[in-house]
Design a protein around this motif. Structure first.
Motif, PDB file in Angstrom:
ATOM      1  N   TYR A  31       1.063  13.047  51.144  1.00 21.14           N
ATOM      2  CA  TYR A  31       2.042  13.881  51.844  1.00 21.14           C
ATOM      3  C   TYR A  31       3.162  12.982  52.331  1.00 21.14           C
ATOM      4  O   TYR A  31       2.947  11.838  52.733  1.00 21.14           O
ATOM      5  CB  TYR A  31       1.399  14.687  52.965  1.00 21.14           C
ATOM      6  N   LEU A  32       4.371  13.495  52.271  1.00 24.07           N
ATOM      7  CA  LEU A  32       5.548  12.691  52.578  1.00 24.07           C
ATOM      8  C   LEU A  32       6.645  13.588  53.130  1.00 24.07           C
ATOM      9  O   LEU A  32       6.528  14.806  53.142  1.00 24.07           O
ATOM     10  CB  LEU A  32       6.014  11.940  51.323  1.00 24.07           C
ATOM     11  N   GLY A  33       7.719  12.956  53.618  1.00 23.76           N
ATOM     12  CA  GLY A  33       8.802  13.696  54.226  1.00 23.76           C
ATOM     13  C   GLY A  33      10.130  13.453  53.541  1.00 23.76           C
ATOM     14  O   GLY A  33      10.335  12.416  52.903  1.00 23.76           O
ATOM     15  N   GLY A  34      11.037  14.422  53.662  1.00 21.80           N
ATOM     16  CA  GLY A  34      12.398  14.267  53.177  1.00 21.80           C
ATOM     17  C   GLY A  34      13.298  13.750  54.285  1.00 21.80           C
ATOM     18  O   GLY A  34      12.832  13.250  55.312  1.00 21.80           O
ATOM     19  N   GLN A  35      14.601  13.889  54.090  1.00 22.51           N
ATOM     20  CA  GLN A  35      15.552  13.408  55.083  1.00 22.51           C
ATOM     21  C   GLN A  35      15.733  14.376  56.253  1.00 22.51           C
ATOM     22  O   GLN A  35      16.346  14.024  57.252  1.00 22.51           O
ATOM     23  CB  GLN A  35      16.902  13.153  54.401  1.00 22.51           C
ATOM     24  N   MET A  36      15.219  15.568  56.129  1.00 21.98           N
ATOM     25  CA  MET A  36      15.262  16.552  57.216  1.00 21.98           C
ATOM     26  C   MET A  36      13.919  17.278  57.297  1.00 21.98           C
ATOM     27  O   MET A  36      13.112  17.215  56.374  1.00 21.98           O
ATOM     28  CB  MET A  36      16.374  17.590  56.992  1.00 21.98           C
ATOM     29  N   PHE A  37      13.694  17.955  58.425  1.00 26.35           N
ATOM     30  CA  PHE A  37      12.588  18.898  58.620  1.00 26.35           C
ATOM     31  C   PHE A  37      11.203  18.247  58.661  1.00 26.35           C
ATOM     32  O   PHE A  37      10.204  18.951  58.593  1.00 26.35           O
ATOM     33  CB  PHE A  37      12.602  19.996  57.546  1.00 26.35           C
ATOM     34  N   GLY A  38      11.097  16.925  58.778  1.00 23.80           N
ATOM     35  CA  GLY A  38       9.802  16.262  58.806  1.00 23.80           C
ATOM     36  C   GLY A  38       9.494  15.684  60.179  1.00 23.80           C
ATOM     37  O   GLY A  38      10.394  15.328  60.944  1.00 23.80           O
ATOM     38  N   MET A  39       8.203  15.559  60.495  1.00 22.43           N
ATOM     39  CA  MET A  39       7.771  15.137  61.821  1.00 22.43           C
ATOM     40  C   MET A  39       7.677  13.621  61.994  1.00 22.43           C
ATOM     41  O   MET A  39       7.086  13.151  62.960  1.00 22.43           O
ATOM     42  CB  MET A  39       6.408  15.768  62.125  1.00 22.43           C
ATOM     43  N   ARG A  40       8.218  12.854  61.061  1.00 18.48           N
ATOM     44  CA  ARG A  40       8.225  11.393  61.204  1.00 18.48           C
ATOM     45  C   ARG A  40       9.622  10.878  60.911  1.00 18.48           C
ATOM     46  O   ARG A  40       9.884  10.302  59.857  1.00 18.48           O
ATOM     47  CB  ARG A  40       7.187  10.748  60.271  1.00 18.48           C
ATOM     48  N   ALA A  41      10.522  11.062  61.864  1.00 16.35           N
ATOM     49  CA  ALA A  41      11.913  10.668  61.671  1.00 16.35           C
ATOM     50  C   ALA A  41      12.064   9.154  61.547  1.00 16.35           C
ATOM     51  O   ALA A  41      13.035   8.665  60.969  1.00 16.35           O
ATOM     52  CB  ALA A  41      12.770  11.180  62.828  1.00 16.35           C
ATOM     53  N   ALA A  42      11.106   8.379  62.088  1.00 17.49           N
ATOM     54  CA  ALA A  42      11.208   6.921  62.055  1.00 17.49           C
ATOM     55  C   ALA A  42      10.850   6.335  60.693  1.00 17.49           C
ATOM     56  O   ALA A  42      11.187   5.187  60.406  1.00 17.49           O
ATOM     57  CB  ALA A  42      10.314   6.314  63.129  1.00 17.49           C
ATOM     58  N   VAL A  65       1.576  16.030  45.287  1.00 15.80           N
ATOM     59  CA  VAL A  65       2.543  15.671  46.326  1.00 15.80           C
ATOM     60  C   VAL A  65       2.780  16.875  47.232  1.00 15.80           C
ATOM     61  O   VAL A  65       3.113  17.962  46.752  1.00 15.80           O
ATOM     62  CB  VAL A  65       3.902  15.254  45.718  1.00 15.80           C
ATOM     63  N   TYR A  66       2.621  16.668  48.542  1.00  9.22           N
ATOM     64  CA  TYR A  66       2.905  17.708  49.522  1.00  9.22           C
ATOM     65  C   TYR A  66       4.066  17.229  50.403  1.00  9.22           C
ATOM     66  O   TYR A  66       4.034  16.121  50.945  1.00  9.22           O
ATOM     67  CB  TYR A  66       1.682  17.992  50.389  1.00  9.22           C
ATOM     68  N   LEU A  67       5.073  18.065  50.549  1.00 12.14           N
ATOM     69  CA  LEU A  67       6.277  17.707  51.297  1.00 12.14           C
ATOM     70  C   LEU A  67       6.282  18.398  52.655  1.00 12.14           C
ATOM     71  O   LEU A  67       6.104  19.609  52.744  1.00 12.14           O
ATOM     72  CB  LEU A  67       7.521  18.120  50.507  1.00 12.14           C
ATOM     73  N   ASP A  87      15.707  21.291  46.307  1.00 13.33           N
ATOM     74  CA  ASP A  87      15.429  19.905  45.924  1.00 13.33           C
ATOM     75  C   ASP A  87      13.932  19.685  45.711  1.00 13.33           C
ATOM     76  O   ASP A  87      13.525  18.969  44.788  1.00 13.33           O
ATOM     77  CB  ASP A  87      15.940  18.938  46.991  1.00 13.33           C
ATOM     78  N   ALA A  88      13.118  20.300  46.566  1.00 16.60           N
ATOM     79  CA  ALA A  88      11.665  20.173  46.427  1.00 16.60           C
ATOM     80  C   ALA A  88      11.176  20.778  45.117  1.00 16.60           C
ATOM     81  O   ALA A  88      10.334  20.206  44.419  1.00 16.60           O
ATOM     82  CB  ALA A  88      10.967  20.838  47.613  1.00 16.60           C
ATOM     83  N   VAL A  89      11.703  21.948  44.780  1.00 16.79           N
ATOM     84  CA  VAL A  89      11.334  22.601  43.519  1.00 16.79           C
ATOM     85  C   VAL A  89      11.771  21.748  42.336  1.00 16.79           C
ATOM     86  O   VAL A  89      10.997  21.516  41.390  1.00 16.79           O
ATOM     87  CB  VAL A  89      11.957  24.004  43.443  1.00 16.79           C
ATOM     88  N   ASP A  90      13.012  21.254  42.377  1.00 13.60           N
ATOM     89  CA  ASP A  90      13.532  20.436  41.278  1.00 13.60           C
ATOM     90  C   ASP A  90      12.733  19.140  41.108  1.00 13.60           C
ATOM     91  O   ASP A  90      12.555  18.653  39.989  1.00 13.60           O
ATOM     92  CB  ASP A  90      15.006  20.104  41.516  1.00 13.60           C
ATOM     93  N   ALA A  91      12.260  18.600  42.223  1.00 15.23           N
ATOM     94  CA  ALA A  91      11.497  17.349  42.163  1.00 15.23           C
ATOM     95  C   ALA A  91      10.089  17.569  41.617  1.00 15.23           C
ATOM     96  O   ALA A  91       9.468  16.638  41.089  1.00 15.23           O
ATOM     97  CB  ALA A  91      11.422  16.713  43.547  1.00 15.23           C
ATOM     98  N   GLY A  92       9.570  18.790  41.753  1.00 16.27           N
ATOM     99  CA  GLY A  92       8.213  19.068  41.288  1.00 16.27           C
ATOM    100  C   GLY A  92       7.155  18.976  42.359  1.00 16.27           C
ATOM    101  O   GLY A  92       5.968  18.773  42.060  1.00 16.27           O
ATOM    102  N   VAL A  93       7.558  19.117  43.621  1.00 16.32           N
ATOM    103  CA  VAL A  93       6.599  19.085  44.729  1.00 16.32           C
ATOM    104  C   VAL A  93       5.529  20.160  44.529  1.00 16.32           C
ATOM    105  O   VAL A  93       5.822  21.273  44.093  1.00 16.32           O
ATOM    106  CB  VAL A  93       7.351  19.307  46.062  1.00 16.32           C
TER     107      VAL A  93
END
Length: 407
Positions: A31-42, A65-67, A87-93
């Motif tokens: 599981y990972l995060g994008g540049q927005m909407f994720g709980m690990r900004a650091a 992969v879970y976003l 972007d998530a759909v295009d990436a194949g998440v």
């Protein structure tokens, strides 16, 4: 009908290096995060481009992969969400991890075929809530960390077979309910519910009487000290069997802000533990060397959280620091012709007693009797950051195996 028999080791990936660490050491999914909407900004996290690269790499190894999109977004962020989902759909998440019910509805609108997992931030503690999210279209629920094994088992028994259940099994815990905390925002204007937590629960606190400025008095819960909000880390490595039998499908390791070394070692330990459980579910017995591995990463004192009922001795009063007894000194690049080739991470000297951890088998003890630089010259120390070097070695270790040294 049998309940869902998926048993997944789910590892964090704060960037590409940590993603490779998770995959190399046996994660079934990341599981990972994008540049927005994720709980690990650091964490460095992933751009649209690097997310596509990550998905391609993960899928090439047959993993998932879970976003994360599990923050509580404000009005001004909502217009950006459609692009985030596209972007998530295009990436194949493979799935989006969602907390906010409004974002849930937008995922269904923008990507109706996308699998949705309900974040632990949603605070699911009963089967009625789990069933309602299922009826809305959720594929998986990540349960609140405040549940016991018995409560998890009841949720499993009273939910559909194809609703997957995910639970945290290792890593940092929050003193607030499922991470719903305002302390960081109040003290330093960093909102924990937007991935910016400053972890003030780890700080030491004193009292100051208003007429005696700069005279500080310690707060004592007991004689151990004043870190009254500081939670220990969770570790369930000894209890994989109990979690599986309670109905947990995905075993989640916390740590998107942790090091690649942490991801490698902890993923490896839970991978080995899971394989042992699956080989003989009724006689789970963990070898001591696997148990020892989770103590060879930077960690706080461990506990089992709420899983065995009301937590006991789950706060750490002495300080907010980590226990760290090992350092990574190098990462293996290849082994050939009885030589090990690696890249340095931390200084070590000729004669050092090392351990080499690979995804295969136990850690191997190794003494650095000879060290050669990249030009073949023998040297007394590996002391240049990221220097390439080689050492004689009759064993063969896979690429990205870890060389470490006890402090």
């Amino acid at each position: 009908m049998k309940k869902n028999n998926l048993l997944e080791v789910l590892s964090p990936a704060g960037d590409m290096e940590r993603l490779h660490s998770a995959l190399d050491f046996g994660a079934d999914a990341v599981y990972l995060g994008g540049q927005m909407f994720g709980m690990r900004a650091a964490s460095p996290n992933f751009t649209a481009q690097t997310l596509k690269t990550a998905c391609d790499e993960v899928h090439s190894r047959g993993k998932k992969v879970y976003l994360t999109c599990n923050t509580l977004p404000r009005n001004n962020e909502i217009p950006y969400f459609e692009g985030f989902v596209r972007d998530a759909v295009d990436a194949g998440v493979d799935a989006l991890i969602v907390n906010d019910i409004g974002l849930f509805s937008l995922v269904k609108k923008y990507a109706p075929d996308m699998e949705i997992h309900i974040s632990t931030q949603a605070g699911i503690v009963n089967y009625v809530t789990a069933n309602e999210f299922y009826n809305m279209g959720a594929k998986r629920v990540v349960l609140a960390r405040e549940l016991s094994l018995e409560e998890i088992a009841e949720i499993r028994a009273k939910t559909p077979d194809d609703l997957e259940i995910e639970a945290f099994v290792h890593g940092a815990m929050c003193v607030s309910f499922s991470g719903r905390c305002l302390l960081s925002q109040y003290l330093v204007n960093r909102d924990a519910n937007r991935g910016e937590c400053a972890q003030p629960c780890r700080w030491g606190y004193h009292l100051m009487e208003e007429k005696r400025e700069n005279e500080f008095y310690p707060i004592f819960e007991d004689e151990k000290g004043s870190y009254i909000l500081n939670a220990k880390d969770m570790c369930m490595i000894d209890h994989i069997d109990k979690l599986a039998k309670a109905g947990v499908n995905s075993f989640k390791i916390e740590g998107r802000a942790k090091s690649a070394y942490y991801v490698s070692v902890v993923t490896n330990a839970y991978r080995k533990a899971m394989d042992i459980y699956k080989s003989d579910p009724d006689n789970y017995s963990l070898p001591q060397w696997i148990r020892d591995e989770v103590f060879k990463v930077s960690h706080r004192a461990y506990c089992t959280g709420f899983l065995f009922g009301h937590p006991k001795e789950c706060q750490y009063y002495e300080n907010s620091g980590y226990i760290r007894d090992y350092d990574v000194v190098a990462v293996v690049e290849k082994c050939e012709d009885s030589m090990l080739y690696a890249q340095q991470r931390n200084k070590f000297d000729k004669g050092a007693k090392l351990e080499i951890l690979s995804p295969v088998g136990k850690p191997v003890e190794y003494t650095a009797e000879h060290i050669f630089d990249e030009y073949g010259n023998e040297v007394d120390t590996a002391n240049h950051a990221m220097m390439k070097f080689s050492m004689p070695c009759n064993d063969v270790f896979p690429k990205n195996s870890i060389i470490r040294m006890q402090k």
